[in-house]
Design a protein around this motif. Structure first.
Motif, mmCIF file in Angstrom:
data_model
loop_
_atom_site.group_PDB
_atom_site.id
_atom_site.type_symbol
_atom_site.label_atom_id
_atom_site.label_comp_id
_atom_site.label_asym_id
_atom_site.label_seq_id
_atom_site.Cartn_x
_atom_site.Cartn_y
_atom_site.Cartn_z
ATOM 1 N N GLU A 90 -9.088 -11.499 -19.572
ATOM 2 C CA GLU A 90 -8.367 -12.219 -20.625
ATOM 3 C C GLU A 90 -9.306 -13.147 -21.395
ATOM 4 O O GLU A 90 -10.295 -13.638 -20.832
ATOM 5 C CB GLU A 90 -7.243 -13.058 -20.010
ATOM 6 C CG GLU A 90 -6.168 -12.261 -19.312
ATOM 7 C CD GLU A 90 -5.172 -11.622 -20.260
ATOM 8 O OE1 GLU A 90 -4.990 -12.125 -21.381
ATOM 9 O OE2 GLU A 90 -4.584 -10.601 -19.873
ATOM 10 N N HIS A 105 -11.053 -16.247 -22.490
ATOM 11 C CA HIS A 105 -11.234 -17.539 -21.836
ATOM 12 C C HIS A 105 -12.652 -18.049 -22.060
ATOM 13 O O HIS A 105 -13.477 -17.344 -22.632
ATOM 14 C CB HIS A 105 -10.933 -17.446 -20.327
ATOM 15 C CG HIS A 105 -11.976 -16.725 -19.529
ATOM 16 N ND1 HIS A 105 -12.126 -15.356 -19.551
ATOM 17 C CD2 HIS A 105 -12.934 -17.196 -18.690
ATOM 18 C CE1 HIS A 105 -13.128 -15.008 -18.751
ATOM 19 N NE2 HIS A 105 -13.631 -16.101 -18.219
ATOM 20 N N ARG A 153 -16.133 -19.109 -20.391
ATOM 21 C CA ARG A 153 -16.953 -18.834 -19.207
ATOM 22 C C ARG A 153 -18.098 -19.852 -19.157
ATOM 23 O O ARG A 153 -18.555 -20.318 -20.193
ATOM 24 C CB ARG A 153 -17.513 -17.411 -19.316
ATOM 25 C CG ARG A 153 -18.593 -17.093 -18.311
ATOM 26 C CD ARG A 153 -19.178 -15.726 -18.523
ATOM 27 N NE ARG A 153 -18.183 -14.729 -18.182
ATOM 28 C CZ ARG A 153 -18.150 -13.502 -18.679
ATOM 29 N NH1 ARG A 153 -19.059 -13.119 -19.540
ATOM 30 N NH2 ARG A 153 -17.222 -12.653 -18.322
ATOM 31 N N LYS A 188 -18.181 -22.945 -18.122
ATOM 32 C CA LYS A 188 -17.785 -24.243 -18.691
ATOM 33 C C LYS A 188 -18.762 -25.342 -18.285
ATOM 34 O O LYS A 188 -19.125 -25.465 -17.122
ATOM 35 C CB LYS A 188 -16.382 -24.621 -18.225
ATOM 36 C CG LYS A 188 -15.303 -23.819 -18.893
ATOM 37 C CD LYS A 188 -13.932 -24.302 -18.478
ATOM 38 C CE LYS A 188 -12.887 -23.432 -19.152
ATOM 39 N NZ LYS A 188 -11.531 -23.818 -18.783
#
Length: 143
Positions: free
Chosen positions: A104, A106, A108, A110
């Motif tokens: 999905e 999002h 990556r 972070k």
């Protein structure tokens, strides 16, 4: 060569089970203008790069995955790095079209140097695509 300026276009050829399905997916859903074609192949302008769908149903699909930041990433995949705005718009368009995502949309990595927006999905022939974006494009190859 700096990844953010004057990149020469790449060329990628890949197998599909149907030229008609490739035209619908790459041309209509992803919005890639069609270039030259013949009965068993068609090329598309994939954000300035030339991708060519070749009719080869015996070679379609992906099998292997690799763990990346907690996701099972298809080893054989291709894609493009977009601006965050383009990425968000495409994520919305694909979600509205009921695209089945392998991974999905999002963020990556972070808080790390390589923080990026990513999403993975399959074309109708099972070829895996990744669309990604960086808030700071200079981080594309940063270590």
């Amino acid at each position: 060569m700096d990844a953010t300026t004057n990149i020469p276009p790449f060329h990628l050829a890949f197998p599909v089970h149907s030229i008609a399905s490739a035209r619908e997916f790459y041309g209509e859903l992803l919005g890639c203008p069609e270039g030259r074609s013949a009965e068993d192949w068609v090329d598309f302008n994939f954000y300035g790069h030339q991708i060519v769908a070749h009719l080869a149903p015996e070679e379609v699909g992906h099998v292997k995955t690799s763990a990346v930041d907690g996701d099972a990433v298809p080893v054989r995949h291709f894609g493009v790095v977009l601006s965050m705005k383009q990425w968000s718009e495409m994520a919305g368009k694909l979600t509205a079209a009921h695209t089945k995502f392998i991974i999905e949309p999002h963020i990556r990595f972070k808080g790390e140097v390589g923080e990026q927006a990513t999403m993975f999905f399959l074309d109708p022939s099972g070829n895996a695509l990744e669309l990604k974006a960086f808030a700071n494009m200079a981080a594309l190859f940063a270590k």
